[in-house]
Design a protein around this motif. Sequence first.
Motif, PDB file in Angstrom:
ATOM      1  N   GLY A 246       0.776  -1.236   0.000  1.00 51.41           N
ATOM      2  CA  GLY A 246       0.000   0.000   0.000  1.00 51.41           C
ATOM      3  C   GLY A 246       0.804   1.281   0.000  1.00 51.41           C
ATOM      4  N   TYR A 247       2.127   1.213  -0.257  1.00 46.60           N
ATOM      5  CA  TYR A 247       2.937   2.429  -0.316  1.00 46.60           C
ATOM      6  C   TYR A 247       2.867   3.006  -1.729  1.00 46.60           C
ATOM      7  CZ  TYR A 247       4.997   1.338   4.239  1.00 46.60           C
ATOM      8  OH  TYR A 247       5.188   1.084   5.574  1.00 46.60           O
ATOM      9  N   LEU A 248       1.690   3.443  -2.111  1.00 44.78           N
ATOM     10  CA  LEU A 248       1.462   3.857  -3.490  1.00 44.78           C
ATOM     11  C   LEU A 248       2.181   5.149  -3.847  1.00 44.78           C
ATOM     12  CD1 LEU A 248      -2.351   3.029  -3.806  1.00 44.78           C
ATOM     13  CD2 LEU A 248      -0.360   1.548  -4.124  1.00 44.78           C
ATOM     14  N   ASN A 249       2.430   6.003  -2.877  1.00 44.25           N
ATOM     15  CA  ASN A 249       3.116   7.263  -3.157  1.00 44.25           C
ATOM     16  C   ASN A 249       4.616   7.087  -3.363  1.00 44.25           C
ATOM     17  OD1 ASN A 249       0.888   9.049  -3.047  1.00 44.25           O
ATOM     18  ND2 ASN A 249       0.884   8.922  -0.810  1.00 44.25           N
TER      19      ASN A 249
ATOM     20  N   ALA B  23      -1.669   4.761 -10.559  1.00 44.08           N
ATOM     21  CA  ALA B  23      -1.987   6.063 -11.141  1.00 44.08           C
ATOM     22  C   ALA B  23      -3.479   6.354 -11.040  1.00 44.08           C
ATOM     23  CB  ALA B  23      -1.540   6.097 -12.602  1.00 44.08           C
ATOM     24  N   ALA B  24      -4.306   5.336 -11.302  1.00 41.39           N
ATOM     25  CA  ALA B  24      -5.757   5.534 -11.187  1.00 41.39           C
ATOM     26  C   ALA B  24      -6.156   5.820  -9.747  1.00 41.39           C
ATOM     27  CB  ALA B  24      -6.481   4.290 -11.707  1.00 41.39           C
ATOM     28  N   PHE B  25      -5.531   5.116  -8.790  1.00 39.10           N
ATOM     29  CA  PHE B  25      -5.863   5.304  -7.374  1.00 39.10           C
ATOM     30  C   PHE B  25      -5.517   6.718  -6.919  1.00 39.10           C
ATOM     31  CE2 PHE B  25      -5.849   4.807  -2.858  1.00 39.10           C
ATOM     32  CZ  PHE B  25      -6.663   3.727  -2.580  1.00 39.10           C
ATOM     33  N   LEU B  26      -4.296   7.171  -7.232  1.00 35.29           N
ATOM     34  CA  LEU B  26      -3.864   8.497  -6.781  1.00 35.29           C
ATOM     35  C   LEU B  26      -4.623   9.616  -7.485  1.00 35.29           C
ATOM     36  CD1 LEU B  26       0.003   7.903  -6.593  1.00 35.29           C
ATOM     37  CD2 LEU B  26      -1.677   7.847  -4.738  1.00 35.29           C
ATOM     38  N   THR B  27      -4.908   9.418  -8.766  1.00 31.45           N
ATOM     39  CA  THR B  27      -5.688  10.421  -9.495  1.00 31.45           C
ATOM     40  C   THR B  27      -7.089  10.542  -8.906  1.00 31.45           C
ATOM     41  OG1 THR B  27      -4.458   9.996 -11.538  1.00 31.45           O
ATOM     42  CG2 THR B  27      -6.612  11.040 -11.762  1.00 31.45           C
ATOM     43  N   THR B  28      -7.684   9.408  -8.571  1.00 33.60           N
ATOM     44  CA  THR B  28      -9.023   9.404  -7.969  1.00 33.60           C
ATOM     45  C   THR B  28      -9.015  10.087  -6.609  1.00 33.60           C
ATOM     46  OG1 THR B  28      -9.508   7.326  -9.115  1.00 33.60           O
ATOM     47  CG2 THR B  28     -10.948   7.931  -7.271  1.00 33.60           C
ATOM     48  N   TRP B  29      -7.970   9.797  -5.827  1.00 35.98           N
ATOM     49  CA  TRP B  29      -7.887  10.403  -4.493  1.00 35.98           C
ATOM     50  C   TRP B  29      -7.787  11.931  -4.587  1.00 35.98           C
ATOM     51  CZ3 TRP B  29      -8.348   8.081   0.228  1.00 35.98           C
ATOM     52  CH2 TRP B  29      -8.043   8.859   1.344  1.00 35.98           C
TER      53      TRP B  29
ATOM     54  N   ARG C 273     -10.369   5.768 -16.158  1.00 35.16           N
ATOM     55  CA  ARG C 273     -11.545   5.764 -15.265  1.00 35.16           C
ATOM     56  C   ARG C 273     -11.067   5.845 -13.830  1.00 35.16           C
ATOM     57  NH1 ARG C 273     -14.612   0.108 -15.399  1.00 35.16           N
ATOM     58  NH2 ARG C 273     -15.585   1.166 -13.637  1.00 35.16           N
ATOM     59  N   TYR C 274     -11.923   6.411 -12.994  1.00 36.06           N
ATOM     60  CA  TYR C 274     -11.580   6.556 -11.588  1.00 36.06           C
ATOM     61  C   TYR C 274     -11.587   5.193 -10.890  1.00 36.06           C
ATOM     62  CZ  TYR C 274     -12.060  11.624 -12.018  1.00 36.06           C
ATOM     63  OH  TYR C 274     -11.893  12.942 -12.382  1.00 36.06           O
ATOM     64  N   SER C 275     -10.750   5.078  -9.867  1.00 39.56           N
ATOM     65  CA  SER C 275     -10.611   3.822  -9.124  1.00 39.56           C
ATOM     66  C   SER C 275     -11.735   3.677  -8.105  1.00 39.56           C
ATOM     67  CB  SER C 275      -9.255   3.790  -8.419  1.00 39.56           C
ATOM     68  OG  SER C 275      -9.194   2.740  -7.484  1.00 39.56           O
ATOM     69  N   ALA C 276     -12.490   2.580  -8.208  1.00 38.43           N
ATOM     70  CA  ALA C 276     -13.574   2.328  -7.253  1.00 38.43           C
ATOM     71  C   ALA C 276     -13.006   2.065  -5.863  1.00 38.43           C
ATOM     72  CB  ALA C 276     -14.410   1.140  -7.719  1.00 38.43           C
ATOM     73  N   GLY C 277     -11.822   1.452  -5.797  1.00 43.06           N
ATOM     74  CA  GLY C 277     -11.198   1.213  -4.504  1.00 43.06           C
ATOM     75  C   GLY C 277     -10.816   2.505  -3.816  1.00 43.06           C
TER      76      GLY C 277
END
Length: 503
Positions: free
Chosen positions: A205-208, A238-244, A302-306
């Motif tokens: 989970g260290y996406l950054n 990229a989808a997760f961070l963009t969505t956040w 598309r945005y990340s549902a998670g």
Amino acid sequence: MSDLNELNGLPHNTPAEPVVPVAETADEQALHDEMEELAKVFQAELDRAKAEAKAVAENAPVDPEIELSDAAQIPPAAEKTVAENAPIPEEELCDCCGEKRRGTAKDPTSPFCTECDAGLRHYPFDFLNIFFAVIAICFVFYGGYVFANHTETFVAVQKADSLRAAKKTESALDAYAVAANIMLNSHINGELVYKREVLLAYSIGYLNELSEPAANIHTWELTLPHFRALKNALDDTAAFLTTWEAADTLVSASVTSADPADIPFDALIAKLDAMKTAEVVTESSEDETTTAANTYAPKVERYSAGAIAFYKYQLALICKKDFQTQITFLEELQSEAPQHVLLYAPLLLELYAKTGRDIEPLCDLIENTSAEESSPTLARAIQKRIAGQPDESMALCDEAIAAYPEYNEEFYRQKALILLAQGNYSDAYTTVNTAYQESDSPSFQTVYTVAVCAAAAGEETAYNEIISLLTNYGYSVPEEVTGYKDGSVTLQQILFEGDYDIS
């Protein structure tokens, strides 16, 4: 002259009539010498024919009625010739030429014949072969030199890989960072090492923290089959961070009040859910053209549902929603992004522990992902503390402090809560204050717990210092802390009702 008699057509045993000696003329003497020479030639041919006949007889069935006379026997010299011409058994053939009989005069047991043995002892080496041998030896030494020069890199990578195989994820990630620095200093671009580092950070989970190691991998390399998992991880990140970022922009305008009751929670949840089908809006970077050729830049479609589910959980925390609401959003995150185990499982585990649910399936999931994760032990300790099993909970805390020294702040805090429930206020304050003083950045819960323990133990100076610290930095003091100080809230309510904790 028996042979001469045979030549004249006379039987062997018939005596010739006496010859009257007469004076020989020159012609008669020449004829006599010629006849003697012819007799010798005939005798030699006869001996050879007898030898061949005997050799044929030895290799063919012998008729018992036919026997050779003593005169027809093959002489010893002919017998030796026949023996040498006889076929040699395969087991007696020379190992080198495979044609002659093995054994030499000096060594009858030698596997080689005389000629081959002599040749092997004096084998002439070709100069070109010697040259190639020298070149091969030079390459061997050069390879040893290169390997020795990169031993530090090899050892660092092996250490990181070993920790990763042992599921010591945090230690492995640190080891990969060390290996990456060594490779950088040695001018080595180990793409497969960077790949393992990125995938490990992604799994916990260290996406950054993925962008820096991922920048060492070229865009064209991500089209290769063995980099497919890495490309998928970068796309998902990229989808997760963009969505956040998009969700934060959407919500931040509405969260302007410090009072959770003033936040339009339901309306914001509806807006967040609408993002699942909305068009992705991204800001173009000025250096996008220059970085595209070297570094992979995922395109978010598309945005990340998670990420949306995780942001809804964070909004529920801000609005102080009940446990069940928080659990609902975390379970949604688990369903939408099951690969992010360490993102949702520790949070969900603590909520399960406080609501009396079965925590072991989640504990197993976390422990199979990371052997260094302390949340399973923490959840078990919380569950036993709430269930009124202080001794079992205390034992788990002591076990965790020894096993996870980097997380001992929270376990010391749990021990302080157990001591508060038992009425041992002085030890409770000493325990949590030790964790507070040793921590570089103590959590808010630790600070609140120090204040309550100080109030319970009569440590007025310590209590006032904590309150001043919070207010000076613009933070509000929780109702549990002020309520316990003024007597409107009891420890029973704090520890065994509501959140089962201090704020």
